[in-house]
Write an enzyme that holds these catalytic residues in place. Structure first.
Site, PDB file in Angstrom:
ATOM      1  N   SER A  23       0.694  -1.065   0.122  1.00 31.28           N
ATOM      2  CA  SER A  23       0.139   0.061   0.190  1.00 31.28           C
ATOM      3  C   SER A  23       0.984   1.333   0.118  1.00 31.28           C
ATOM      4  O   SER A  23       0.630   2.180  -0.467  1.00 31.28           O
ATOM      5  CB  SER A  23      -0.807  -0.181   1.013  1.00 31.28           C
ATOM      6  OG  SER A  23      -0.281  -0.003   2.386  1.00 31.28           O
ATOM      7  N   LEU A  43      -8.461   1.258   7.613  1.00 29.54           N
ATOM      8  CA  LEU A  43      -9.288   0.498   8.078  1.00 29.54           C
ATOM      9  C   LEU A  43      -9.224  -0.417   9.341  1.00 29.54           C
ATOM     10  O   LEU A  43      -8.333  -1.365   9.189  1.00 29.54           O
ATOM     11  CB  LEU A  43     -10.188  -0.560   7.030  1.00 29.54           C
ATOM     12  CG  LEU A  43     -10.226   0.183   5.644  1.00 29.54           C
ATOM     13  CD1 LEU A  43     -11.137  -0.697   4.949  1.00 29.54           C
ATOM     14  CD2 LEU A  43     -11.089   1.472   5.812  1.00 29.54           C
ATOM     15  N   CYS A 110     -14.187 -10.156   2.731  1.00 31.89           N
ATOM     16  CA  CYS A 110     -13.523  -9.036   3.094  1.00 31.89           C
ATOM     17  C   CYS A 110     -13.457  -7.968   2.176  1.00 31.89           C
ATOM     18  O   CYS A 110     -13.848  -6.470   2.247  1.00 31.89           O
ATOM     19  CB  CYS A 110     -11.988  -9.256   3.771  1.00 31.89           C
ATOM     20  SG  CYS A 110     -11.491  -7.753   4.418  1.00 31.89           S
ATOM     21  N   CYS A 206      -6.662 -11.292   7.701  1.00 28.40           N
ATOM     22  CA  CYS A 206      -6.604  -9.791   7.935  1.00 28.40           C
ATOM     23  C   CYS A 206      -6.694  -9.369   9.164  1.00 28.40           C
ATOM     24  O   CYS A 206      -6.356  -8.492   9.863  1.00 28.40           O
ATOM     25  CB  CYS A 206      -6.975  -8.892   6.885  1.00 28.40           C
ATOM     26  SG  CYS A 206      -8.957  -9.195   6.496  1.00 28.40           S
TER      27      CYS A 206
END
Length: 344
Positions: A23, A43, A110, A206
């Protein structure tokens, strides 16, 4: 990002950041490609209130790395709490699947229900697109439809985890590193001296952090002793702690001597796990799999058309034919229903 279709640089893009290298490079590439209306989002889906006794989640450490990257790039960062949504839309699904004897894939849902579902619902009034560090490619065809393509890195390709996204969801996504390999991403992170450049890849599901998946399952479903039975002879070879801890094809963790042994089936009602010896496993290979419901991002295949199929995350592709399931066949169960598909 030359191989992918990108929005106009004036577009407002919400960038999902995790504190990891993927990311970080994704956000950096957007900045370096001229996108200026960027907002980074972390998040928070860790269920710390429920699972705090099982272990720790490094979310605070992850957030610190994400914040360091955003400060370096002068991109604002917001933390979005989605624990309740994650529990209701993903964790409950996982538990329901385990109870009926199937093996769920939480990260698939997800992506569909949280990252590009609940999160998009929360920011859609202020963002035009959502970007993430997934290894996948998007291109817009001549009709203006977004199409999903595999990444050039066959090991890291994550299209399997994106397979349940709708065409509408794909139309608003950006995958800035989808045209790179993992080695290229790491090299670029080191070259730019990004804060997480030396961090290892995250492993596992995650929302679990450093919690072991069996401990998570045990917390919600408990343990119930049952028999491990050899399918060919009916002999009881040992005991297990609950069928929900096992998946068809599993080899490790059975605790049986004289192996290797493989899980080949489960009786949910009787809490029995069936195993077979390696020498018999080929004869028990499943040749036809009912699937459904299907979400077609391209046109559905012709009946009997030969395609490549990815049965799980990983580099291996399998050749398979898709056939419409005929009503009245032994595979036209209430669960899958007539008019769905068989993969063979």
């Amino acid at each position: 990002m030359d191989t992918q279709s990108l929005p106009d640089t004036r577009a407002r893009i919400g960038v999902l950041v995790s504190g990891g290298v993927d990311s970080a490079v994704s956000l950096t590439r957007l900045v370096r490609n001229g996108f200026r209306t960027l907002t980074a989002y972390y998040l928070k889906i860790w269920l710390e209130d429920e699972l705090s006794g099982l272990g720790e989640c490094p979310w605070e450490e992850d957030l610190a790395f994400a914040r360091a990257v955003c400060e370096r790039l002068d991109v604002p960062l917001r933390v979005v709490p989605l624990q309740l949504e994650y529990y209701e839309r993903v964790v409950q699904y996982v538990l329901d699947e385990l109870r009926v004897g199937r093996t769920p894939s939480p990260d698939v849902f997800c992506n569909q229900r949280i990252k590009f579902g609940a999160f998009w619902d929360a920011v859609r009034s202020e963002q035009d697109y959502v970007a993430s560090g997934h290894y996948a490619q998007l291109r817009v065809d001549s009709e203006g439809k977004a199409r999903l393509y595999r990444a050039p890195d066959p090991v890291k390709d994550q299209t399997y985890f994106l397979s349940h996204l709708s065409a509408d969801q794909l139309s608003r996504l950006v995958f800035p590193i989808g045209d790179l390999t993992k080695r290229e991403v790491r090299s670029l992170a080191a070259l730019l001296d990004l804060p997480p450049c030396g961090r290892p890849d995250s492993q596992g599901i995650c929302f679990l952090g450093r919690i072991r998946y069996p401990d998570f399952v045990r917390y919600y479903l408990g343990e119930r002793t049952g028999r491990i039975v050899e399918t060919d002879t009916g002999r009881t070879l040992g005991e297990h702690r609950g069928y929900w801890f096992y998946t068809v094809g599993q080899r490790q963790g059975l605790g049986l001597g004289g192996g290797p042994w493989y899980v080949v089936g489960k009786d949910v009602a009787e809490n029995v796990v069936f195993v077979s010896h390696a020498s018999n496993i080929d004869s028990r290979a499943v040749r036809r799999i009912p699937v459904g419901p299907c979400s077609w991002l391209h046109e559905p295949p012709d009946d009997g058309e030969l395609l490549e199929v990815k049965l799980r995350h990983g580099p291996r592709m399998a050749a398979a034919r898709f056939r419409r399931e005929a009503a009245g066949t032994d595979l036209a169960s209430a669960e899958y229903g007539a008019g769905r598909w068989l993969v063979e």
